[in-house]
Design a protein around this motif. Sequence first.
Motif, short mmCIF file in Angstrom:
data_model
loop_
_atom_site.label_atom_id
_atom_site.label_comp_id
_atom_site.label_asym_id
_atom_site.label_seq_id
_atom_site.Cartn_x
_atom_site.Cartn_y
_atom_site.Cartn_z
N SER A 200 0.84 -1.16 0.03
CA SER A 200 0.13 0.04 -0.07
C SER A 200 0.92 1.21 0.00
CB SER A 200 -0.98 0.17 1.21
OG SER A 200 -1.48 1.37 1.40
N ILE A 201 0.45 2.24 -0.74
CA ILE A 201 1.37 3.59 -0.70
C ILE A 201 0.44 4.73 -0.52
CG2 ILE A 201 2.50 4.97 -2.35
CD1 ILE A 201 2.87 2.31 -4.25
N ASN A 202 0.77 5.31 0.33
CA ASN A 202 0.18 6.49 1.29
C ASN A 202 -1.35 6.22 1.38
OD1 ASN A 202 2.33 8.09 1.21
ND2 ASN A 202 1.81 9.20 -0.57
N LYS A 203 -1.48 5.16 2.03
CA LYS A 203 -2.96 4.75 2.65
C LYS A 203 -3.83 4.44 1.23
CE LYS A 203 -2.62 7.74 6.92
NZ LYS A 203 -3.18 8.68 7.60
N LEU A 204 -3.49 4.27 0.23
CA LEU A 204 -4.21 3.63 -1.02
C LEU A 204 -4.51 2.18 -0.42
CD1 LEU A 204 -2.81 5.42 -3.96
CD2 LEU A 204 -4.97 5.82 -3.03
#
Length: 241
Positions: A200-204
């Motif tokens: 997951s990247i930046n809460k995506l």
Amino acid sequence: MATSKVHIGDNKESCLLLLNGIDKTSLVDGYLDDIQGDNLTASVIVQLIASYIDSADLLEVAYKTENLFDEIDHSSAQYSISCHLNGVFGGKYTGISRYNGGHGPSVFGTKSIQSGVAIWRFRITSGNHWYIGIIDASLAQKMNNFYKNVNESYSLYGYKGNAWHNGEIIQTNRKWRFNAVYDPEVVMALDFNSKKLFYSINKLPFQCVFDNIDVSKAYKLAICIYGPKHNMQLIASKHMK
């Protein structure tokens, strides 16, 4: 075969009742509209919803946890990597940096994971050329370019979104790219139950990058720094059995 969008409509609540009464209506509202396919049965839809809820719940845990189950094994770092202590976590090694020299130096975590779900959350403060993944725990020792190891290694190269398995790029996805400027927080989750490795990247939402992990082995966190002037912090980690 053509696909048509399936609308749950009034059946949404009945589907949710099959999920042991868990009330996640607000969570799945938007997701239900994205379910597509031909002849989807209620049971299949419920399985899709359940999988989505599990992923969403795991995401919440990943970004809220302040635990530090794992730490950086400074003794495994190649010579051009520096490991830094963090007094907040009782003097554990959580920071890594590379300034000059080396050829893809790697470093590993201290914990061997062989069951349950393990989560690692990182904050990247500089540099774009990071390989973040896992390696057979028995091989986690000083080396360069761990992602080229052919004896069970899995990693994601953030600069290009390349998924590496045992020394080969098996797929590339632009959605998997991350860098220090725009994507400072990255989470990796290893799930032995589903044999999957998520990012997951930046809460995506979590993206499943590997879906057939060899669960007969134990794994350690593995990081490779491919460029100079790179800095990263392991800000949280958690193991759930």
